[in-house]
Design a protein around this motif. Structure first.
Motif, PDB file in Angstrom:
ATOM      1  N   PRO A  91       1.219 -14.002 -34.639  1.00 37.31           N
ATOM      2  CA  PRO A  91       1.119 -15.043 -33.605  1.00 37.31           C
ATOM      3  C   PRO A  91       2.482 -15.527 -33.125  1.00 37.31           C
ATOM      4  O   PRO A  91       3.335 -15.918 -33.924  1.00 37.31           O
ATOM      5  N   ALA A  92       2.681 -15.516 -31.821  1.00 37.93           N
ATOM      6  CA  ALA A  92       3.963 -15.919 -31.231  1.00 37.93           C
ATOM      7  C   ALA A  92       3.836 -17.306 -30.592  1.00 37.93           C
ATOM      8  O   ALA A  92       2.764 -17.694 -30.114  1.00 37.93           O
ATOM      9  N   THR A  93       4.948 -18.022 -30.556  1.00 38.85           N
ATOM     10  CA  THR A  93       4.975 -19.291 -29.838  1.00 38.85           C
ATOM     11  C   THR A  93       4.982 -19.029 -28.333  1.00 38.85           C
ATOM     12  O   THR A  93       5.445 -17.986 -27.878  1.00 38.85           O
ATOM     13  N   THR A  94       4.509 -19.999 -27.573  1.00 33.13           N
ATOM     14  CA  THR A  94       4.661 -19.941 -26.121  1.00 33.13           C
ATOM     15  C   THR A  94       5.985 -20.630 -25.764  1.00 33.13           C
ATOM     16  O   THR A  94       6.640 -21.219 -26.630  1.00 33.13           O
ATOM     17  N   PHE A  95       6.328 -20.610 -24.481  1.00 37.23           N
ATOM     18  CA  PHE A  95       7.591 -21.235 -24.066  1.00 37.23           C
ATOM     19  C   PHE A  95       7.550 -22.753 -24.221  1.00 37.23           C
ATOM     20  O   PHE A  95       8.574 -23.404 -24.067  1.00 37.23           O
ATOM     21  N   LEU A  96       6.391 -23.294 -24.527  1.00 38.74           N
ATOM     22  CA  LEU A  96       6.291 -24.750 -24.729  1.00 38.74           C
ATOM     23  C   LEU A  96       6.484 -25.130 -26.188  1.00 38.74           C
ATOM     24  O   LEU A  96       6.387 -26.305 -26.548  1.00 38.74           O
ATOM     25  N   GLU A  97       6.742 -24.127 -27.037  1.00 36.47           N
ATOM     26  CA  GLU A  97       6.827 -24.400 -28.479  1.00 36.47           C
ATOM     27  C   GLU A  97       8.153 -23.988 -29.099  1.00 36.47           C
ATOM     28  O   GLU A  97       8.308 -24.105 -30.322  1.00 36.47           O
ATOM     29  N   SER A  98       9.075 -23.478 -28.315  1.00 34.73           N
ATOM     30  CA  SER A  98      10.372 -23.098 -28.889  1.00 34.73           C
ATOM     31  C   SER A  98      11.448 -23.159 -27.798  1.00 34.73           C
ATOM     32  O   SER A  98      11.129 -23.279 -26.614  1.00 34.73           O
ATOM     33  N   TYR A  99      12.691 -23.061 -28.228  1.00 33.06           N
ATOM     34  CA  TYR A  99      13.801 -23.085 -27.265  1.00 33.06           C
ATOM     35  C   TYR A  99      13.930 -21.738 -26.554  1.00 33.06           C
ATOM     36  O   TYR A  99      13.623 -20.691 -27.120  1.00 33.06           O
ATOM     37  N   ASP A 100      14.398 -21.801 -25.326  1.00 35.92           N
ATOM     38  CA  ASP A 100      14.688 -20.570 -24.596  1.00 35.92           C
ATOM     39  C   ASP A 100      15.635 -20.908 -23.445  1.00 35.92           C
ATOM     40  O   ASP A 100      15.906 -22.087 -23.188  1.00 35.92           O
ATOM     41  N   VAL A 101      16.101 -19.903 -22.772  1.00 37.07           N
ATOM     42  CA  VAL A 101      16.914 -20.102 -21.578  1.00 37.07           C
ATOM     43  C   VAL A 101      16.312 -19.240 -20.478  1.00 37.07           C
ATOM     44  O   VAL A 101      16.089 -18.043 -20.673  1.00 37.07           O
ATOM     45  N   ALA A 102      16.008 -19.878 -19.341  1.00 38.64           N
ATOM     46  CA  ALA A 102      15.410 -19.141 -18.227  1.00 38.64           C
ATOM     47  C   ALA A 102      16.478 -18.842 -17.185  1.00 38.64           C
ATOM     48  O   ALA A 102      17.218 -19.736 -16.772  1.00 38.64           O
ATOM     49  N   LYS A 103      16.519 -17.582 -16.780  1.00 36.76           N
ATOM     50  CA  LYS A 103      17.481 -17.163 -15.752  1.00 36.76           C
ATOM     51  C   LYS A 103      16.677 -16.811 -14.504  1.00 36.76           C
ATOM     52  O   LYS A 103      15.881 -15.875 -14.522  1.00 36.76           O
ATOM     53  N   SER A 104      16.884 -17.560 -13.443  1.00 45.38           N
ATOM     54  CA  SER A 104      16.081 -17.359 -12.240  1.00 45.38           C
ATOM     55  C   SER A 104      16.457 -16.049 -11.546  1.00 45.38           C
ATOM     56  O   SER A 104      17.628 -15.706 -11.477  1.00 45.38           O
ATOM     57  N   TYR A 105      15.467 -15.359 -11.005  1.00 46.26           N
ATOM     58  CA  TYR A 105      15.827 -14.207 -10.177  1.00 46.26           C
ATOM     59  C   TYR A 105      15.470 -14.399  -8.707  1.00 46.26           C
ATOM     60  O   TYR A 105      15.828 -13.578  -7.880  1.00 46.26           O
ATOM     61  N   GLY A 106      14.801 -15.510  -8.363  1.00 45.62           N
ATOM     62  CA  GLY A 106      14.575 -15.844  -6.961  1.00 45.62           C
ATOM     63  C   GLY A 106      15.661 -16.780  -6.478  1.00 45.62           C
ATOM     64  O   GLY A 106      16.153 -16.671  -5.361  1.00 45.62           O
ATOM     65  N   LEU A 107      16.050 -17.699  -7.343  1.00 45.06           N
ATOM     66  CA  LEU A 107      17.175 -18.593  -7.079  1.00 45.06           C
ATOM     67  C   LEU A 107      18.329 -18.014  -7.887  1.00 45.06           C
ATOM     68  O   LEU A 107      18.388 -16.816  -8.072  1.00 45.06           O
ATOM     69  N   SER A 108      19.217 -18.875  -8.410  1.00 45.18           N
ATOM     70  CA  SER A 108      20.238 -18.258  -9.260  1.00 45.18           C
ATOM     71  C   SER A 108      20.708 -19.231 -10.330  1.00 45.18           C
ATOM     72  O   SER A 108      21.875 -19.216 -10.690  1.00 45.18           O
ATOM     73  N   ASN A 109      19.780 -20.053 -10.837  1.00 45.69           N
ATOM     74  CA  ASN A 109      20.205 -21.005 -11.858  1.00 45.69           C
ATOM     75  C   ASN A 109      19.827 -20.537 -13.262  1.00 45.69           C
ATOM     76  O   ASN A 109      19.000 -19.642 -13.439  1.00 45.69           O
ATOM     77  N   LEU A 110      20.472 -21.194 -14.232  1.00 35.77           N
ATOM     78  CA  LEU A 110      20.071 -21.059 -15.644  1.00 35.77           C
ATOM     79  C   LEU A 110      19.483 -22.391 -16.044  1.00 35.77           C
ATOM     80  O   LEU A 110      20.025 -23.443 -15.701  1.00 35.77           O
ATOM     81  N   GLN A 111      18.375 -22.365 -16.786  1.00 36.96           N
ATOM     82  CA  GLN A 111      17.786 -23.630 -17.238  1.00 36.96           C
ATOM     83  C   GLN A 111      17.405 -23.534 -18.707  1.00 36.96           C
ATOM     84  O   GLN A 111      17.032 -22.461 -19.202  1.00 36.96           O
ATOM     85  N   LEU A 112      17.442 -24.678 -19.334  1.00 35.21           N
ATOM     86  CA  LEU A 112      17.125 -24.755 -20.757  1.00 35.21           C
ATOM     87  C   LEU A 112      15.640 -25.055 -20.937  1.00 35.21           C
ATOM     88  O   LEU A 112      15.126 -26.021 -20.370  1.00 35.21           O
ATOM     89  N   ALA A 113      14.959 -24.203 -21.693  1.00 30.06           N
ATOM     90  CA  ALA A 113      13.554 -24.470 -22.033  1.00 30.06           C
ATOM     91  C   ALA A 113      13.522 -25.149 -23.396  1.00 30.06           C
ATOM     92  O   ALA A 113      14.050 -24.611 -24.365  1.00 30.06           O
ATOM     93  N   ARG A 114      12.910 -26.328 -23.421  1.00 36.32           N
ATOM     94  CA  ARG A 114      12.850 -27.079 -24.681  1.00 36.32           C
ATOM     95  C   ARG A 114      11.429 -27.040 -25.218  1.00 36.32           C
ATOM     96  O   ARG A 114      10.469 -27.089 -24.440  1.00 36.32           O
ATOM     97  N   PRO A 115      11.277 -27.039 -26.517  1.00 33.37           N
ATOM     98  CA  PRO A 115       9.915 -27.134 -27.052  1.00 33.37           C
ATOM     99  C   PRO A 115       9.343 -28.523 -26.747  1.00 33.37           C
ATOM    100  O   PRO A 115      10.038 -29.513 -26.914  1.00 33.37           O
ATOM    101  N   VAL A 116       8.111 -28.561 -26.273  1.00 33.74           N
ATOM    102  CA  VAL A 116       7.505 -29.864 -25.988  1.00 33.74           C
ATOM    103  C   VAL A 116       6.480 -30.241 -27.055  1.00 33.74           C
ATOM    104  O   VAL A 116       6.087 -31.399 -27.152  1.00 33.74           O
TER     105      VAL A 116
END
Ligand code: SF4
Length: 696
Positions: free
Chosen positions: A429-454
């Motif tokens: 069983p894997a966590t979803t993006f709402l359960e662990s840290y990650d970094v999202a790199k946009s490919y439509g825009l060009s930002n980096l964003q921090l995904a936080r566990p909620v």
């Protein structure tokens, strides 16, 4: 603890995070959590393009997090493959996997193990971190991730070195917008208001798509071309530009190579010839060419729909070359948008550190063949994560046959019980993006964003990094050393970024790409090719393509299978993610004229078939489909049709001309009515197309 104390302990909070799923928009999210559970998921203004709203898919992501299909603890197969599982501890599950990996390495060799992953999350920490270190160090076969974006990506790299493109807010500055092979109403929804604003300010809109999409309905011109013919339409526009001296000769001389060779290849594509091949009115095609030549600023949104066929690489090359030939750069709102994934120049290699071994490379589009036919060594273990190949890979029946092998050991590490997981030996069983840290790199825009566990991980779900690090330890590898949790991996990634970028990302959760996220091409950003020029005839691809550059391969339709089947993205799933939430059987979309020829009406159950397989589902008559083209949704799960087969059962594992991509839109099929009747306790299925009778 009383209810009041419980409320006090958890309270209600709103957490900022980001959607890292495979979508160009990377929305900033506001997730409301109460008593440790997600209550609502909505868009925020933190990333301005999100503008406070998100798609319906992710608004209901909580149904995945807490749904019936969610995997809550490891499972080990019990009995015949596909018949069921028993609960296991993480210790037992990882111990079983490690033991099998060591046994395979010591007997057959580690190349008999095939890791298999793609796109389940585009977060930078869920793929190509500890997983890649582990598989490289162990010496497994390697996977060519080619199911999507490889032809466009190869073309974009060759032409422009993946120069960052026009981002959504600058569409308002365009006087002409060309949306080619993309449907932003389904994926990338935040582009739509910017297109509308441009139209309100007087911009013209051209949509090139076999279907009359929502956007096509609002366009000035809609080219409903035959699937697979984008390349000839683009070449006819090139020919027109060259022949009428409408090219920007100064730009071509200063900033490009290879214009003469492109001109030569385009020369045969008169409007009449291209229109005949593409099934269009020549006048309409000429009208589009004139508009593109005359109107500036003009922005071209190149989507991924045009690459999903035998000519996909050449189509991407010809389409992306247009702004260079017509001289559309150097002005805000002019140029093209393709993927901005390379805007940051971030390479997974610097994270991974471990060099890639020269082990066997398996094209993921040939998974079924790899499982059934590859030898020296045969695949003995398949390790699937971030992916549901039964739903997403071509030639579904061959994939299913391969996964049914009793001597194959399959691991699936996923969030929910997918069609692939049902056939596994061990499920993690894997966590979803709402359960662990990650970094999202946009490919439509060009930002980096921090995904936080909620929220805390649901059940015993664990992040990818952690699980691969623990598996590596059991295999006595140093993969994940120093970065064995999602937090450590995040810090490791941050340390690889320029100091200011890293600080901004960690402090504010978002950092913009080049030119504050709104680059003007040939003003703020330039081709990242070796000499900084556009390579209009990239020689290295000429040899890669069986028929050469800017060439067209004929339609694969036959008398028996005359209809083109396309499988575009929909408003319901992101690739196959969230497919478990579909409650209704999918419908085949068909033009009424094609239906009349087959005596079909809306609601009839049909059989869509070719030599590879068949799909049973109801049909809906839809005048927005092109005549001769039928459509089933992309990413369906098996439960979403009447016979457990989806569009991919009708797609061959042939590859695109360039890049080795999948040819989903080359499926050619026939459709016939299925007559069903109840006979005593049995259901009879009678096929109208022939005399085959099936009792099920
Ligand atoms: S899938 Fe796309 S539109 Fe939906 S929330 Fe994620 S980034 Fe936004």
């Amino acid at each position: 603890m009383s209810d009041a104390d419980e409320d006090l302990k958890w309270g209600r909070s709103t957490v900022d995070t980001v959607c890292p799923l495979d979508c160009p928009d990377t929305c900033s999210l506001e997730v409301t959590v109460e008593k440790g559970k997600i209550v609502t998921i909505d868009g925020s203004d933190k990333q301005p393009v999100t503008d406070g709203y998100i798609c319906g898919k992710v608004r209901r992501f909580g149904e995945r997090v807490y749904g019936d299909a969610r995997l809550l603890h490891p499972l080990i197969r019990e009995g015949k493959r596909g018949s069921g599982f028993r609960r296991a501890s993480w210790d037992e599950a990882l111990g079983t996997i490690a033991a099998r990996m060591l046994e395979i390495r010591d007997t057959t060799g580690a190349e008999a193990i095939l890791p298999f992953s793609y796109g389940g999350s585009n977060g930078l920490l869920t793929q190509d971190t500890v997983d890649a270190q582990l598989f490289r160090q162990f010496g497994t076969s390697r996977l060519a991730r080619t199911v999507c974006a490889i032809p466009t990506s190869t073309a974009h790299q060759a032409l422009y070195g993946k120069m960052p493109g026009v981002t959504y807010p600058d569409y308002r500055h365009a006087k002409l917008i060309v949306v080619w092979g993309a449907n932003p109403s389904s994926s990338g929804i935040h582009l739509v208001p910017h297109i509308k604003a441009a139209q309100e300010a007087g911009a013209a809109l051209i949509v090139i798509d076999p279907r009359r999409t929502n956007l096509a309905r609002q366009a000035d011109v809609h080219l409903a071309l035959r699937p697979g013919t984008d390349v000839v339409v683009a070449l006819a526009i090139h020919r027109y530009l060259f022949e009428r001296d409408l090219t920007d000769q100064q730009f071509l001389a200063e900033h490009t190579h290879g214009a003469d060779q492109l001109r030569e290849r385009a020369a045969e594509w008169t409007f009449d010839r291209a229109a005949e091949v593409a099934g269009l009115e020549p006048e309409l095609l000429e009208n589009v060419a004139e508009m593109y030549a005359e109107i500036s600023p003009a922005v071209l949104r190149c989507g991924w729909g045009l690459e999903r066929n035998r000519n996909g690489g050449n189509a991407a090359l010809a389409v992306l070359a247009l702004p260079a030939v017509a001289g559309k750069f150097g002005v805000r709102g002019g140029g093209y948008s393709m993927s901005n994934s390379a805007a940051w120049n971030l390479s997974a290699e610097s994270w991974i550190g471990t060099p890639e071994p020269a082990t066997r490379l398996v094209n993921m589009n040939r998974l079924g063949r790899a499982l059934l036919e590859y030898r020296d060594p045969a695949v003995e273990m398949l390790f699937v994560y971030n992916c549901n190949p039964v739903a997403t890979m071509p030639d579904q029946n061959r994939v299913l046959e391969g996964l049914a092998r009793e001597d194959l050991f399959t691991v699936v590490f996923d969030q929910v019980m997918t069609d692939t997981a049902k056939l596994a030996d061990v499920v993690l069983p894997a966590t979803t993006f709402l359960e662990s840290y990650d970094v999202a790199k946009s490919y439509g825009l060009s930002n980096l964003q921090l995904a936080r566990p909620v929220i805390e991980p649901v059940g015993e779900a664990r992040p990818n990094v952690e699980v691969f690090a623990e598996l590596a330890a059991r295999l006595e590898l140093d993969a994940g050393a120093g970065a064995s949790t999602d937090v450590e991996a995040l810090l490791h990634l941050a340390s690889a970024l320029p100091e200011e970028t890293s600080r901004e990302l960690m402090d504010s959760g978002i950092v913009n790409g080049p030119a504050d996220g709104r680059p003007t091409q040939f003003v703020d950003v330039f081709p990242r090719t070796p000499d900084g020029k556009v390579r209009l005839f990239p020689e290295e691809l000429e040899g890669q393509s069986a028929i050469g550059l800017y060439r067209y391969r004929a339609d694969p339709a036959t008398q028996d299978y005359p209809l083109a089947l396309i499988s575009p993205a929909t408003e319901k799933t992101i690739n196959s993610t969230l497919g478990e939430l579909r409650t209704r059987v999918a419908n085949l979309q068909m033009h009424p004229d094609d239906a009349v020829q087959r005596a079909l009406s809306t609601g009839d159950t049909v059989r869509i078939f070719n030599a590879l397989g068949e799909v049973h589902c109801p049909v809906t008559l839809n005048a927005d489909m092109r005549r001769g083209t039928v459509g089933l949704p992309k990413g369906l799960w098996r439960m979403s049709t009447l016979n457990g087969s989806t569009a991919n059962a009708l797609v061959s594992d042939e590859l695109t001309d360039i890049g080795g991509g999948a040819v989903f839109n080359d499926a050619r099929v026939e459709v016939a009515r299925v007559l069903t009747a109840a006979l005593d306790t049995q259901d009879l299925t009678l096929y109208a197309a022939d005399t085959t009778e099936q009792v099920h």
